[in-house]
Design a protein around this motif. Sequence first.
Motif, PDB file in Angstrom:
ATOM      1  N   UNK A   1      48.989 142.566  67.281  1.00 49.98           N
ATOM      2  CA  UNK A   1      48.647 141.602  66.059  1.00 49.98           C
ATOM      3  C   UNK A   1      48.802 142.444  64.814  1.00 49.98           C
ATOM      4  N   UNK A   2      48.570 143.563  64.833  1.00 45.33           N
ATOM      5  CA  UNK A   2      48.725 144.335  63.366  1.00 45.33           C
ATOM      6  C   UNK A   2      50.173 144.608  63.262  1.00 45.33           C
ATOM      7  N   UNK A   3      51.037 144.744  64.119  1.00 50.72           N
ATOM      8  CA  UNK A   3      52.340 145.020  63.999  1.00 50.72           C
ATOM      9  C   UNK A   3      53.105 143.681  63.672  1.00 50.72           C
ATOM     10  N   UNK A   4      52.689 142.455  64.081  1.00 53.44           N
ATOM     11  CA  UNK A   4      53.211 141.401  63.473  1.00 53.44           C
ATOM     12  C   UNK A   4      52.774 141.272  62.325  1.00 53.44           C
TER      13      UNK A   4
ATOM     14  N   UNK B   1      52.218 154.824  57.329  1.00 54.45           N
ATOM     15  CA  UNK B   1      50.904 155.227  56.558  1.00 54.45           C
ATOM     16  C   UNK B   1      51.330 156.176  55.329  1.00 54.45           C
ATOM     17  N   UNK B   2      52.354 157.134  55.588  1.00 51.46           N
ATOM     18  CA  UNK B   2      52.469 158.078  54.385  1.00 51.46           C
ATOM     19  C   UNK B   2      53.336 157.637  53.557  1.00 51.46           C
ATOM     20  N   UNK B   3      54.300 156.470  53.945  1.00 53.77           N
ATOM     21  CA  UNK B   3      55.195 155.847  52.851  1.00 53.77           C
ATOM     22  C   UNK B   3      54.252 155.120  51.839  1.00 53.77           C
ATOM     23  N   UNK B   4      54.258 155.868  50.454  1.00 52.78           N
ATOM     24  CA  UNK B   4      53.510 155.228  49.510  1.00 52.78           C
ATOM     25  C   UNK B   4      54.449 154.051  48.854  1.00 52.78           C
TER      26      UNK B   4
ATOM     27  N   UNK C   1      44.298 151.036  55.720  1.00 48.79           N
ATOM     28  CA  UNK C   1      43.191 151.377  56.397  1.00 48.79           C
ATOM     29  C   UNK C   1      42.998 150.797  57.664  1.00 48.79           C
ATOM     30  N   UNK C   2      43.585 149.676  57.716  1.00 47.49           N
ATOM     31  CA  UNK C   2      43.216 149.014  59.128  1.00 47.49           C
ATOM     32  C   UNK C   2      44.248 149.459  60.080  1.00 47.49           C
ATOM     33  N   UNK C   3      45.572 149.940  59.744  1.00 41.32           N
ATOM     34  CA  UNK C   3      46.687 150.485  60.430  1.00 41.32           C
ATOM     35  C   UNK C   3      46.166 151.884  60.719  1.00 41.32           C
ATOM     36  N   UNK C   4      45.467 152.508  59.835  1.00 40.17           N
ATOM     37  CA  UNK C   4      45.019 153.851  60.531  1.00 40.17           C
ATOM     38  C   UNK C   4      43.897 154.100  61.478  1.00 40.17           C
ATOM     39  N   UNK C   5      43.033 152.797  61.372  1.00 37.79           N
ATOM     40  CA  UNK C   5      42.095 152.713  62.240  1.00 37.79           C
ATOM     41  C   UNK C   5      42.789 152.282  63.554  1.00 37.79           C
ATOM     42  N   UNK C   6      43.594 151.481  63.593  1.00 35.55           N
ATOM     43  CA  UNK C   6      44.388 151.167  64.586  1.00 35.55           C
ATOM     44  C   UNK C   6      44.975 152.265  65.338  1.00 35.55           C
ATOM     45  N   UNK C   7      45.525 153.378  64.681  1.00 29.38           N
ATOM     46  CA  UNK C   7      46.126 154.449  65.128  1.00 29.38           C
ATOM     47  C   UNK C   7      45.150 155.242  65.713  1.00 29.38           C
ATOM     48  N   UNK C   8      44.050 155.184  65.226  1.00 29.54           N
ATOM     49  CA  UNK C   8      42.870 156.341  65.598  1.00 29.54           C
ATOM     50  C   UNK C   8      42.312 155.501  66.976  1.00 29.54           C
ATOM     51  N   UNK C   9      42.267 154.287  67.014  1.00 32.30           N
ATOM     52  CA  UNK C   9      41.714 153.555  68.272  1.00 32.30           C
ATOM     53  C   UNK C   9      42.778 153.608  69.411  1.00 32.30           C
ATOM     54  N   UNK C  10      44.112 153.420  68.973  1.00 34.70           N
ATOM     55  CA  UNK C  10      45.196 153.724  70.039  1.00 34.70           C
ATOM     56  C   UNK C  10      44.904 155.108  70.799  1.00 34.70           C
TER      57      UNK C  10
END
Length: 183
Positions: A92-95, A119-122, A132-141
Amino acid sequence: MPGRDGSLWKRTLLARKLKELGHTVKLMAPQFVKPYVKTNKNDVADAEAICEAVSRPSMRFVPVKTGEQQAVLSLRPCPPGLRQRTHRAGEPNTRTAGEYGIVIPVGINNIAKHLPDILEDGENDLPGVFRQLLQRLGDHLKELDRQVDELDRQVDELSGQIQLWHKENELSLKLADIPGIGR
């Protein structure tokens, strides 16, 4: 003794204890008792259905497992759907990232590969909340993958124990000799 899956361990334990006391124990799978329930589910209707079902000559009963058999059943590998659920967690987050012009190819490996760069691309105009949601997704995965890998390692370690149990269990060896079951 019929019952729901949540009470299976209680029924099995109780059945073993009753057998030790010299009683004849017959376990029935709930799906075999259900056709005999005439009204809404309540204790009286369940008891009547059990009495009706147990009196049928064609009723199939479930054997009472020994403690050793229950222990071996607990050594099964991690559920096959666990890895798939891990992989679906990010979809869902990639969509949603696509709505910001960020396209991530389908697949968990692609998410793990591209997420740090995103995440690094400003300059990608991602709002801080979504970043932040994507960061959490990465940590969760990462955590889910770690848990699945740990379960896989445990199963590999336990497979030796299962083989040892098989070699020591007379019934298991007999089953292994039956064509279509063991061979």
